[in-house]
Motif scaffolding. Structure first.
Motif: not given
Length: 230
Positions: A144-166, A168-174
């Motif tokens: 998904d080219l629209g999300l790739l840059r964002l995803g790559v930047r999130l690789l360096d964010v000190p958050l757990s995978q669970e927090a990132i996915l949670a 994402r779920k909040v953003l999608i729902e709202h």
């Protein structure tokens, strides 16, 4: 408008690698005035920062929308010259919202080129978990080219995978709830118009609504984090 406290530290080779372009392209954009000049350091070596990278990503997005170099020059001339990387990222997000979802099938080497950096197997697994990429057959990936840059930047964010996915779920729902309510509101406005007028209004309103949502969310998040950190 915000500013970036980080001093420019990237050489032209590092900037090109991060942006997924060639050094020649960076120099060409510089001569055309699409990129501000680098900061000259010791030994007359030019250094680039986050604004340069964000501007390159915006140029890439504009090209993906089919804009010519002349049109991109006109677009960038309308922007304030001292926009921060954060502000440029908002512009890129608005531009990206104009186009339909773009998914391409690429090799691992092309995936890393598009990402602008080498990716470990762990990085690839995290991107897949974020639904940015989907492993395919023959060592290929649907990206998904629209999300790739964002995803790559999130690789360096000190958050757990669970927090990132949670998150994402909040953003999608709202965002879906907001989109539904806005669609209902606009539907009432265009009910008396013909199909052609309704489509024209939708095309004009789309980028404006996205920009308004981004700006509103940015301010709300800043207020929430301000209250939490004080």
């Amino acid at each position: 408008m915000t500013t970036d406290a980080e001093e420019p530290t990237l050489t032209i080779d590092e900037l090109a690698a991060r942006a997924g372009v060639t050094v020649r392209t960076v120099r060409f954009y510089g001569t055309k005035g699409l990129l501000p000049p680098p900061v000259i350091g010791p030994r007359r070596v030019g250094h680039y920062g986050r604004q340069h990278l964000a501007r390159l990503e915006l140029i890439e997005e504009l090209q993906r929308q089919g804009m010519t170099l002349a049109a991109i020059e006109r677009y960038l001339r309308q922007l304030a010259p001292d926009l921060s990387a954060h502000d440029l990222a908002i512009h890129r997000a608005v531009v990206a919202s104009w186009a339909p979802d773009m998914v391409e099938t690429v090799t691992r080497a092309e995936l890393e080129r598009r990402a602008g950096q080498p990716l470990t197997d762990g990085d690839v697994e995290r991107l897949a978990a974020m639904d940015v990429i989907r492993p395919g057959s023959n060592d290929a990936y649907d990206v998904d080219l629209g999300l790739l840059r964002l995803g790559v930047r999130l690789l360096d964010v000190p958050l757990s995978q669970e927090a990132i996915l949670a998150a994402r779920k909040v953003l999608i729902e709202h965002s879906r709830a907001a989109a539904h309510e806005l669609a209902q509101l606009f539907r009432g406005e265009v009910s008396e118009r013909g199909t052609r007028d309704a489509k024209s209004l939708s095309a004009r309103m789309h980028p404006l609504v996205v920009q308004a949502l981004l700006t509103t969310f940015q301010r709300s998040l800043k207020e929430e984090l301000g209250e939490w950190l004080t």
